[in-house]
Design a protein around this motif. Structure first.
Motif, PDB file in Angstrom:
ATOM      1  N   GLU A 162      39.339  41.826   0.664  1.00 64.26           N
ATOM      2  CA  GLU A 162      38.835  41.962   2.034  1.00 64.26           C
ATOM      3  C   GLU A 162      38.931  40.649   2.789  1.00 64.26           C
ATOM      4  O   GLU A 162      39.323  40.615   3.963  1.00 64.26           O
ATOM      5  CB  GLU A 162      37.384  42.447   1.982  1.00 64.26           C
ATOM      6  CG  GLU A 162      36.739  42.649   3.352  1.00 64.26           C
ATOM      7  CD  GLU A 162      37.403  43.745   4.156  1.00 64.26           C
ATOM      8  OE1 GLU A 162      37.286  43.715   5.397  1.00 64.26           O
ATOM      9  OE2 GLU A 162      38.050  44.624   3.551  1.00 64.26           O
ATOM     10  N   GLY A 163      38.558  39.531   2.123  1.00 61.06           N
ATOM     11  CA  GLY A 163      38.631  38.234   2.782  1.00 61.06           C
ATOM     12  C   GLY A 163      40.042  37.865   3.172  1.00 61.06           C
ATOM     13  O   GLY A 163      40.287  37.326   4.270  1.00 61.06           O
ATOM     14  N   ALA A 164      41.018  38.134   2.305  1.00 58.59           N
ATOM     15  CA  ALA A 164      42.416  37.833   2.626  1.00 58.59           C
ATOM     16  C   ALA A 164      42.922  38.717   3.759  1.00 58.59           C
ATOM     17  O   ALA A 164      43.682  38.263   4.628  1.00 58.59           O
ATOM     18  CB  ALA A 164      43.276  38.018   1.379  1.00 58.59           C
ATOM     19  N   LYS A 165      42.479  39.971   3.777  1.00 52.07           N
ATOM     20  CA  LYS A 165      42.914  40.888   4.832  1.00 52.07           C
ATOM     21  C   LYS A 165      42.387  40.463   6.192  1.00 52.07           C
ATOM     22  O   LYS A 165      43.097  40.524   7.204  1.00 52.07           O
ATOM     23  CB  LYS A 165      42.430  42.300   4.489  1.00 52.07           C
ATOM     24  CG  LYS A 165      42.813  43.354   5.506  1.00 52.07           C
ATOM     25  CD  LYS A 165      42.299  44.721   5.096  1.00 52.07           C
ATOM     26  CE  LYS A 165      42.652  45.777   6.129  1.00 52.07           C
ATOM     27  NZ  LYS A 165      42.137  47.120   5.743  1.00 52.07           N
ATOM     28  N   VAL A 166      41.143  39.980   6.228  1.00 58.37           N
ATOM     29  CA  VAL A 166      40.540  39.572   7.500  1.00 58.37           C
ATOM     30  C   VAL A 166      41.054  38.207   7.946  1.00 58.37           C
ATOM     31  O   VAL A 166      41.389  37.993   9.112  1.00 58.37           O
ATOM     32  CB  VAL A 166      38.999  39.552   7.370  1.00 58.37           C
ATOM     33  CG1 VAL A 166      38.358  38.969   8.626  1.00 58.37           C
ATOM     34  CG2 VAL A 166      38.479  40.961   7.102  1.00 58.37           C
ATOM     35  N   GLY A 167      41.144  37.253   7.010  1.00 62.23           N
ATOM     36  CA  GLY A 167      41.522  35.890   7.380  1.00 62.23           C
ATOM     37  C   GLY A 167      42.993  35.680   7.575  1.00 62.23           C
ATOM     38  O   GLY A 167      43.398  34.844   8.401  1.00 62.23           O
ATOM     39  N   ALA A 168      43.829  36.399   6.841  1.00 65.06           N
ATOM     40  CA  ALA A 168      45.281  36.244   6.960  1.00 65.06           C
ATOM     41  C   ALA A 168      45.919  37.624   6.893  1.00 65.06           C
ATOM     42  O   ALA A 168      46.503  38.007   5.867  1.00 65.06           O
ATOM     43  CB  ALA A 168      45.816  35.336   5.849  1.00 65.06           C
TER      44      ALA A 168
END
Length: 469
Positions: A162-168
């Motif tokens: 989720e963090g990778a999808k939102v941040g990059a």
């Protein structure tokens, strides 16, 4: 007077004669300014610049106590806290962009309580940052502040996805192959445990059922752990059907809430029995010897227990007595029971390369596959996945998933459900050359650094040592 690096193990003090300037501005907070020798002295420092740099490197390598002991052997008297302060004061390399391939993984500051996130440049294999926590938002914020990542290697954790999808959002997420193989291994072990009855080799003709009962080997009793698990599962399921809540069941059975949840969520008792039945029996490797000695008229359980203890048995004498007790009621010495491979052994045979198995292991695995169609098809599924992973054939993933889902393999079905949830990342992991191997190496190094620092490994100090050492 400036302390410098020792010479020949003896301390050195440099005596400098410099100019002192006086400030006549009454509004100035400083009264005097002392001239410095460039490259040698610094303001408010009683040690030379080269000596401070040396001590900072000692602190990076060994931290406080060990660093202070090494410095004392070199002729430098320094306090451990001073070393840590010098490490904290070191400048960090400026980082404005994320590397092209970024690796992400978690680590424990206090296992079970406090966690962090390590970021690694896959290209260079070096750690570039440590984040507080292992949630999605810290990673997403870091990626927003440091754009440029084209591929993000991670494990199967949903928070990092989720963090990778939102941040990059434009970066390709790559699921690590090692974690995929380990996840598959967990479900393979469950499947083998489900068909554990097929692991027992067929009795030879000399041990056919028409053999007199007095000469047959005793049937092994069901382990207490297994029977207790069956009883608890039945009781918990009955109470759930009666409408009792989990808290009420905990009070009635005097069990921990997590234990009750595990029994309540299991669809069958076999899900709970896999590890219990696959657990290693300490006496199993020594049973043929016990049968041989019994046939030689050595029936003293205490003596036999001592003999197998000398051979490496670590269990109790009472266990030997319980196993030998039925022998005393037989007319003839029983035959040694056939060696049954453990669930974990068979799982290892299925997951290892065929060339790495010896002839005995290959023969046993072939026999098991011939007796169990389910395990035979399981071996084929594992082989196909291994081929796809080693040869980077991610385009065949959908075909493999469809084949497994069409087969009667409930545990592998759970594995395919997780794969489909993370389909794009898994496909990339089975196609691209990136992996989290360098990330795992940095996590191991971080653990060694953390343990070396005992209770002083707070995140800021740990971050300095991991990034700069």
């Amino acid at each position: 007077r400036v302390s410098d690096e020792p010479v020949g193990g003896r301390p050195v003090t440099i005596v400098l004669t410099v100019r002192r300037f006086y400030c006549r501005n009454s509004d100035c907070g400083a009264t005097t300014f002392v001239e410095q020798a460039e490259g040698l002295s610094a303001r408010y420092r009683r040690r030379s610049v080269p000596l401070l740099a040396t001590l900072a490197q000692v602190g990076l390598a060994l931290a406080g106590r060990a660093g202070a002991r090494l410095a004392a052997q070199l002729g430098i008297n320094v306090n451990r806290t001073t070393l840590l302060r010098l490490v904290r004061a070191l400048p960090e390399p400026e980082l404005t962009e994320a590397p092209t391939a970024l690796g992400v993984d978690d680590f424990a500051l206090r296992k079970g309580n406090v966690y962090g996130t390590i970021l690694v440049d896959i290209g260079t294999g070096k750690a570039i940052d440590l984040l507080d926590g292992r949630e999605a938002e810290p990673l997403a914020q870091w990626l927003r502040d440091h754009p440029g990542a084209e591929a993000i290697c991670r494990d199967r954790a949903g928070a990092y996805a989720e963090g990778a999808k939102v941040g990059a959002p434009d970066a390709i997420q790559v699921a690590d192959r090692f974690h995929l193989w380990r996840n598959l291994g967990d479900y393979v072990e469950k499947t083998v445990a489900r068909h554990r009855a097929c692991l027992k080799p067929e009795a030879p003709e000399s041990e056919a059922p028409d053999r007199p009962a007095a000469e047959r080997p005793p049937e092994p009793a069901e382990p207490r752990l297994v029977s207790r698990t069956r009883e608890r599962y039945a009781t918990v399921q009955d109470l759930r059907r009666q409408g009792e809540s989990l808290s009420a069941i905990c009070r009635i059975l005097s069990l921990d809430r997590k234990t009750v949840q595990r029994f309540a969520r299991a669809t069958t008792v076999d899900e709970l029995l896999g590890k219990a039945i696959g657990r290693s029996n300490l006496l199993e490797p020594f049973k043929p010897y016990l049968h041989q000695r019994w046939a030689e008229s050595i029936t003293d359980a205490a003596q036999l227990a001592k003999e197998i203890t000398a051979q490496g048995y670590t269990g109790s004498e009472q266990t030997v007595r319980r196993y030998l007790r039925p022998f005393r009621e037989m007319l003839a010495p029983p035959l040694a029971p056939p060696t049954v491979p453990k669930v974990r052994q068979v799982t290892g045979w299925l997951l290892r390369r065929p060339d790495d198995l010896d002839d005995g292991e290959k023969r046993q695995l072939t026999d098991i596959r011939s007796r169990s169609p389910h395990l035979d098809r399981l071996a084929e599924h594992v082989k196909a996945f291994a081929t796809m992973m080693v040869q980077r054939q991610g385009e065949h993933l959908d075909t493999w998933l469809s084949t497994v889902e069409a087969d009667d393999q409930p545990d592998l079905h759970s594995f395919t459900v997780g794969i489909r949830r993370d389909h794009d990342a898994v496909t990339a992991g089975l196609t691209l050359p990136y992996s989290s191997g360098k990330v795992e190496g940095n996590v191991n190094r971080l653990k060694a650094i953390k343990r070396q620092m005992y209770g002083r490994a707070k995140l800021d100090l740990l971050r300095k040592r991991v990034i700069l050492a």
